[in-house]
Design an enzyme around this catalytic site. Sequence first.
Site, short mmCIF file in Angstrom:
data_model
loop_
_atom_site.label_atom_id
_atom_site.label_comp_id
_atom_site.label_asym_id
_atom_site.label_seq_id
_atom_site.Cartn_x
_atom_site.Cartn_y
_atom_site.Cartn_z
N CYS A 115 0.82 -1.22 0.00
CA CYS A 115 0.00 0.00 0.00
C CYS A 115 0.86 1.27 0.00
O CYS A 115 0.34 2.36 -0.22
CB CYS A 115 -0.92 0.01 1.21
SG CYS A 115 -1.97 -1.45 1.29
N HIS A 255 -2.55 7.06 3.84
CA HIS A 255 -3.09 5.82 3.29
C HIS A 255 -4.42 5.53 4.00
O HIS A 255 -4.51 5.62 5.22
CB HIS A 255 -2.08 4.69 3.51
CG HIS A 255 -2.61 3.35 3.16
ND1 HIS A 255 -3.37 3.13 2.04
CD2 HIS A 255 -2.51 2.14 3.80
CE1 HIS A 255 -3.71 1.84 2.00
NE2 HIS A 255 -3.20 1.23 3.06
N ASN A 285 -9.87 0.30 1.66
CA ASN A 285 -8.42 0.33 1.44
C ASN A 285 -8.14 -0.15 0.00
O ASN A 285 -8.29 -1.33 -0.28
CB ASN A 285 -7.75 -0.58 2.48
CG ASN A 285 -6.25 -0.66 2.31
OD1 ASN A 285 -5.69 -0.22 1.30
ND2 ASN A 285 -5.58 -1.24 3.29
C1 LIG Z 1 -8.43 -5.88 10.65
C2 LIG Z 1 -8.86 -4.97 11.75
C3 LIG Z 1 -9.96 -4.04 11.26
C4 LIG Z 1 -9.40 -5.82 12.88
O1 LIG Z 1 -9.81 -5.00 13.94
P1 LIG Z 1 -9.38 -5.31 15.43
O2 LIG Z 1 -9.97 -4.29 16.31
O3 LIG Z 1 -7.88 -5.46 15.45
O4 LIG Z 1 -10.09 -6.68 15.66
P2 LIG Z 1 -9.44 -8.07 16.11
O5 LIG Z 1 -8.69 -8.64 14.94
O6 LIG Z 1 -8.73 -7.87 17.41
O7 LIG Z 1 -10.73 -8.88 16.33
C5 LIG Z 1 -11.65 -8.58 17.39
C6 LIG Z 1 -12.81 -9.54 17.29
O8 LIG Z 1 -13.60 -9.20 16.14
C7 LIG Z 1 -13.75 -10.34 15.30
N1 LIG Z 1 -13.79 -9.91 13.91
C8 LIG Z 1 -12.78 -9.80 13.03
N2 LIG Z 1 -13.23 -9.38 11.85
C9 LIG Z 1 -14.56 -9.22 11.99
C10 LIG Z 1 -15.57 -8.79 11.13
N3 LIG Z 1 -15.34 -8.45 9.85
N4 LIG Z 1 -16.83 -8.72 11.60
C11 LIG Z 1 -17.10 -9.06 12.87
N5 LIG Z 1 -16.18 -9.46 13.73
C12 LIG Z 1 -14.92 -9.55 13.31
C13 LIG Z 1 -12.56 -11.19 15.61
O9 LIG Z 1 -12.79 -12.53 15.26
C14 LIG Z 1 -12.37 -10.98 17.08
O10 LIG Z 1 -13.28 -11.78 17.75
P3 LIG Z 1 -12.85 -12.56 19.10
O11 LIG Z 1 -12.46 -11.49 20.06
O12 LIG Z 1 -14.08 -13.30 19.43
O13 LIG Z 1 -11.70 -13.43 18.67
C15 LIG Z 1 -7.66 -4.12 12.29
O14 LIG Z 1 -6.78 -4.96 12.99
C16 LIG Z 1 -6.93 -3.42 11.22
O15 LIG Z 1 -7.43 -2.52 10.58
N6 LIG Z 1 -5.62 -3.77 11.03
C17 LIG Z 1 -4.82 -3.16 10.02
C18 LIG Z 1 -5.08 -3.85 8.72
C19 LIG Z 1 -4.58 -3.09 7.54
O16 LIG Z 1 -4.53 -1.90 7.54
N7 LIG Z 1 -4.24 -3.84 6.49
C20 LIG Z 1 -3.81 -3.31 5.28
C21 LIG Z 1 -2.42 -2.85 5.34
S1 LIG Z 1 -2.03 -1.89 3.98
#
Ligand SMILES: CC(C)(COP(=O)(O)OP(=O)(O)OC[C@H]1O[C@@H](n2cnc3c(N)ncnc32)[C@H](O)[C@@H]1OP(=O)(O)O)[C@@H](O)C(=O)NCCC(=O)NCCS
Length: 336
Positions: A115, A255, A285
């Site tokens: 990205c 970004h 994204n």
């Molecule tokens: C992916 C992202 C949105 C997840 O959010 P988060 O707050 O970290 O959430 P977690 O991964 O800790 O998950 C929390 C809970 O939500 C759940 N969950 C994950 N995705 C979900 C979704 N789409 N819908 C509902 N629940 C979801 C998980 O399973 C977890 O459940 P649990 O506690 O029972 O295990 C976040 O980590 C993120 O934005 N990371 C950066 C990713 C990124 O920018 N990638 C591109 C790079 S260029």
Amino acid sequence: MAGISVGFLGMGYYVPEKVLTNFDLEKMVDTSNEWIVERTGIRERHIAAPDQATSDLGLIAAQRALEDAHLSADDIDLIVVASESPDMKFPSVACMLQDKLNASHAAAFDLGAGCTGFVYACGIASQTIASGLYKHVLVVGAETLSRILNWQDRNTCIIFGDGAGAAVLGPVEDGYGILSVDLGAKGAGGKFLSMPAGGSRRPATHETVDNKEHFIHMNGSEVFKFAVRVMGHSTLNGLKKAGLTKKDIGLLVPHQANIRIIASAAKRLSLPEDKIMVNLDKYANTSAASVPIALCQARDQGRLYKGENVVMVGFGAGLTYGSLVVKWHKTEEAKV
Ligand SMILES: CC(C)(COP(=O)(O)OP(=O)(O)OC[C@H]1O[C@@H](n2cnc3c(N)ncnc32)[C@H](O)[C@@H]1OP(=O)(O)O)[C@@H](O)C(=O)NCCC(=O)NCCS
């Protein structure tokens, strides 16, 4: 930066027509609009039509950028495309665009920096102009991520979208244009965001297909922690290299990955909301296309002025990060 001053002569973007909302996703995976909005800020994303590939999206963005720059394809010396979802492994998307645009004098290559790709590409391409090697470089960030997403994996399929953004870089008035380039990488974190198969390590087999290894695999929380660290860090590094401080930021174009990542960078930089370009609610994204699409929309909203310091900053697969500090060389007319 030493040498000829290099700025953004023209910009363009394109997103496919089809919109996929969080409510549509609720019907596909175990998720909810409420969760996605609260955890990411995303409400909808655009998805390419079945007959559209990355070079098709990139072509429209490139044509719009050339028109905006009042230049023709003949004026372009080099085409650099940043993408993690090229039409195919080779030839490069850049060579496909060279052909489609009929940019007969242009050299062409793709660059993979996740990205951060557009920031990397502009940073490197600008040096070819500053040094006098080239005069005009077309930089494109284009992605059709919908093709490399596992639509049964709620951890990844909710955060990405398709689109393309392009810019024509060229000489500008002395003292304006790109003031600094700050690029970095942390390869040790590469495992947190990857497409495991399809390369020489794990060539395509029935097994890799069955294991869904040709899709994006991501450890969201590790990428999140990295992003929060590097967004502020790279912005401050870039500003320092340009002899500026965070008070000098006119507009931050980050970004567009997650509103919580942007908010944390804003806090570290003490930036009010009106100095940050945000459009991830509508596009999600779009990886290498995210910064140029946001930049174009900032222009369309009349948010780019002559003399203003515009900072583009990103992070992504690699893991990579980078920023560009640009003293904008003209006041852009609002289009919306
Ligand atoms: C992916 C992202 C949105 C997840 O959010 P988060 O707050 O970290 O959430 P977690 O991964 O800790 O998950 C929390 C809970 O939500 C759940 N969950 C994950 N995705 C979900 C979704 N789409 N819908 C509902 N629940 C979801 C998980 O399973 C977890 O459940 P649990 O506690 O029972 O295990 C976040 O980590 C993120 O934005 N990371 C950066 C990713 C990124 O920018 N990638 C591109 C790079 S260029």
